[in-house]
Design a protein around this motif. Structure first.
Motif, short mmCIF file in Angstrom:
data_model
loop_
_atom_site.label_atom_id
_atom_site.label_comp_id
_atom_site.label_asym_id
_atom_site.label_seq_id
_atom_site.Cartn_x
_atom_site.Cartn_y
_atom_site.Cartn_z
N PHE A 67 0.94 -1.23 -0.05
CA PHE A 67 -0.04 -0.08 0.12
C PHE A 67 0.86 1.16 0.13
CE2 PHE A 67 -2.67 -3.25 2.01
CZ PHE A 67 -3.79 -3.04 1.63
N ALA A 68 0.38 2.09 -0.76
CA ALA A 68 1.10 3.61 -0.61
C ALA A 68 0.48 4.49 0.41
CB ALA A 68 0.89 4.31 -2.08
N ARG A 69 1.12 4.95 1.22
CA ARG A 69 0.57 5.87 2.29
C ARG A 69 0.73 7.37 2.01
NH1 ARG A 69 4.45 5.12 7.01
NH2 ARG A 69 3.26 6.64 8.02
N ALA A 70 -0.68 8.07 1.75
CA ALA A 70 -0.72 9.52 1.35
C ALA A 70 -0.33 10.06 2.73
CB ALA A 70 -1.96 9.80 1.14
N ALA A 71 0.03 11.43 2.67
CA ALA A 71 0.41 12.41 3.49
C ALA A 71 -0.45 12.53 4.88
CB ALA A 71 0.46 13.87 3.23
N GLY A 72 -1.61 12.18 4.72
CA GLY A 72 -2.64 12.25 5.68
C GLY A 72 -2.86 10.73 6.29
N GLY A 73 -2.21 9.87 5.67
CA GLY A 73 -2.28 8.36 6.29
C GLY A 73 -3.13 7.50 5.25
N ALA A 74 -3.94 8.02 4.37
CA ALA A 74 -4.68 7.23 3.91
C ALA A 74 -4.00 6.06 2.86
CB ALA A 74 -5.69 7.77 2.83
N LEU A 75 -4.45 4.98 2.66
CA LEU A 75 -3.73 3.83 1.83
C LEU A 75 -4.55 3.51 0.59
CD1 LEU A 75 -3.35 1.14 4.92
CD2 LEU A 75 -1.70 2.63 4.00
N THR A 76 -3.34 3.17 -0.34
CA THR A 76 -4.06 2.78 -1.75
C THR A 76 -3.32 1.65 -2.17
OG1 THR A 76 -4.41 5.21 -2.41
CG2 THR A 76 -3.99 3.59 -4.16
N LEU A 77 -3.80 0.52 -2.29
CA LEU A 77 -3.38 -0.43 -2.95
C LEU A 77 -2.48 -0.30 -4.06
CD1 LEU A 77 -2.96 -3.95 -2.46
CD2 LEU A 77 -5.14 -3.92 -3.66
N THR A 78 -1.17 -0.78 -4.08
CA THR A 78 -0.43 -0.71 -5.35
C THR A 78 -0.08 -2.05 -6.04
OG1 THR A 78 1.40 -0.50 -4.07
CG2 THR A 78 0.36 1.58 -4.58
N ALA A 79 0.00 -3.13 -5.22
CA ALA A 79 0.41 -4.41 -5.64
C ALA A 79 0.02 -5.61 -4.64
CB ALA A 79 1.92 -4.61 -6.02
N GLN A 80 -0.02 -6.63 -5.28
CA GLN A 80 -0.45 -7.95 -4.37
C GLN A 80 0.33 -8.90 -4.87
OE1 GLN A 80 -4.07 -8.19 -2.00
NE2 GLN A 80 -4.33 -10.06 -3.49
N ARG A 81 0.63 -9.89 -4.39
CA ARG A 81 1.20 -11.19 -4.84
C ARG A 81 1.08 -12.42 -3.77
NH1 ARG A 81 7.75 -11.18 -4.81
NH2 ARG A 81 7.55 -9.86 -6.57
N PRO A 82 1.53 -13.67 -4.07
CA PRO A 82 1.57 -14.45 -3.31
C PRO A 82 2.28 -14.51 -2.07
CG PRO A 82 1.20 -15.45 -5.31
CD PRO A 82 1.47 -13.95 -5.50
N SER A 83 2.04 -14.89 -0.77
CA SER A 83 2.86 -15.11 0.20
C SER A 83 4.10 -16.23 -0.05
CB SER A 83 2.37 -15.16 1.41
OG SER A 83 1.81 -16.24 1.77
N GLU A 84 3.70 -17.17 -0.89
CA GLU A 84 4.61 -18.29 -1.37
C GLU A 84 4.30 -19.27 -0.37
OE1 GLU A 84 5.61 -18.58 -4.35
OE2 GLU A 84 5.56 -16.73 -4.64
N GLY A 85 2.86 -19.34 0.65
CA GLY A 85 2.89 -20.14 1.58
C GLY A 85 1.28 -20.26 2.02
N SER A 86 0.94 -20.80 3.11
CA SER A 86 -0.33 -20.71 3.53
C SER A 86 -0.50 -20.17 4.96
CB SER A 86 -0.96 -22.17 3.55
OG SER A 86 -0.43 -22.75 4.58
N PHE A 87 -1.58 -19.23 5.31
CA PHE A 87 -1.91 -18.41 6.53
C PHE A 87 -0.72 -17.94 6.93
CE2 PHE A 87 -4.83 -22.33 6.11
CZ PHE A 87 -6.14 -21.42 5.93
#
Length: 315
Positions: A67-87
């Protein structure tokens, strides 16, 4: 002066309602500033220099979100990938901001992801382990080693991360049988480890020689210690079952105090100035404990948050 912010992660999936995903909170007023949809963001970590936040998605097919963090703290999802494992249940960024380590509790694997200059994830190295292993926490040490508690194997696994990531030639550190190491912290020349299965806190020297083991709680009944942190010469540990926070002296582990956590099932907590913020998973709230002479006290203040499991206070 910019308001101090916190991000709350938990187990509630993205439903669009209160407590969904990652919640942004202004600490002084406990005002809810916003929520970011994310599925099962049970643990969070911030980049040490960039306005970037990382979150695990704790599921059968684990994920890592950026997530990218804006100056006020708001988050924007920029990428997602597998963690290469479960849970996946924990992640940590190394001090240089070039590596992200993920502990996958379900299958015991550990994945180490490269981080580029924008905070995005690049290549990944994955380390499988034997059946029954449960990686629970990843910590980058000052010695160029990645330490991972393995609750199922009663050991701390070690990986060299200076250059190519690879298993430590000395192998894992064996801890007490049946301990179930969960969370650990380093302070000075000592390591402190909470045992989820035997209800202990143990202290080790720099060579991982056990110096002392004590009960994490003085109360009767089952206790499953969760998060452990060292601050101001004291060791703080959350006790699930007794629903307390214990305060022990460092490094002797002499008991100083044990206080109510302000809720049920304290899974994680964070210290900020004269306050401790406790994520009480089963009572759906973040309890605010006032610190006085190093001892937290609950005075009734709670921020509502569904199934909270992590409180992140980014620098």
């Amino acid at each position: 002066m910019m308001a101090e912010l916190a991000y709350i992660g938990g187990y509630t999936p993205d439903t669009g309602g209160s407590g969904a995903g990652i919640t942004l909170v202004e600490l002084e007023s406990l005002a809810r500033l916003g929520e970011t949809g994310a599925s099962g963001p049970s643990f969070l970590a911030a980049h040490p220099r960039l306005p970037v936040l990382y979150a695990v998605g704790e599921g059968e097919r684990g994920t890592v979100a950026v997530f990218a963090r804006a100056a006020g703290g708001a988050l924007t999802l920029t990428a997602q990938r597998p963690s290469e494992g479960s849970f996946p249940c924990h992640l940590a960024v190394d001090p240089s901001g070039t590596l992200l380590a993920v502990a996958n509790y379900g299958d015991g694997t550990v994945s180490v992801h490269g981080i580029d200059r924008d905070g995005l994830l690049t290549d990944v190295s994955t380390f499988p382990y034997r059946e029954g292993a449960h990686a629970h926490q990843a910590v980058f040490g000052p010695d160029g080693v990645l330490y991972v508690t393995d609750l199922g194997a009663d050991e701390v696994r070690r990986y060299l991360v200076d250059g190519e990531v690879q298993p430590h030639p000395g192998g894992p550190v064996r801890l007490a049988s049946g301990m179930g190491p969960r969370h650990m912290a380093r302070s000075g020349e000592h390591w402190y480890v909470a045992g989820e299965l035997d209800g202990t806190v143990r202290v080790y020297d720099d060579g991982w020689r056990e110096l002392r083991a004590v009960p994490a709680s003085a109360t009767e009944g089952d206790n499953h210690p969760s998060h452990l942190e060292v601050s101001g010469g004291s060791v703080y540990v959350g006790n699930r079952g007794p629903d307390t926070i214990s305060v022990l002296s460092a490094p002797t582990l002499d008991p100083i105090a044990e206080v109510g956590c302000g809720g049920v099932w304290p899974r994680h907590f964070a210290l900020a100035g004269d306050r401790m913020y406790v994520a009480n998973q089963r009572s759906d709230g973040i309890a605010v404990l006032r610190m006085e002479d190093g001892i937290p006290r609950f005075e009734g203040e709670v921020f509502a948050a569904a199934t909270p499991s992590c409180v992140l206070l980014p620098d």
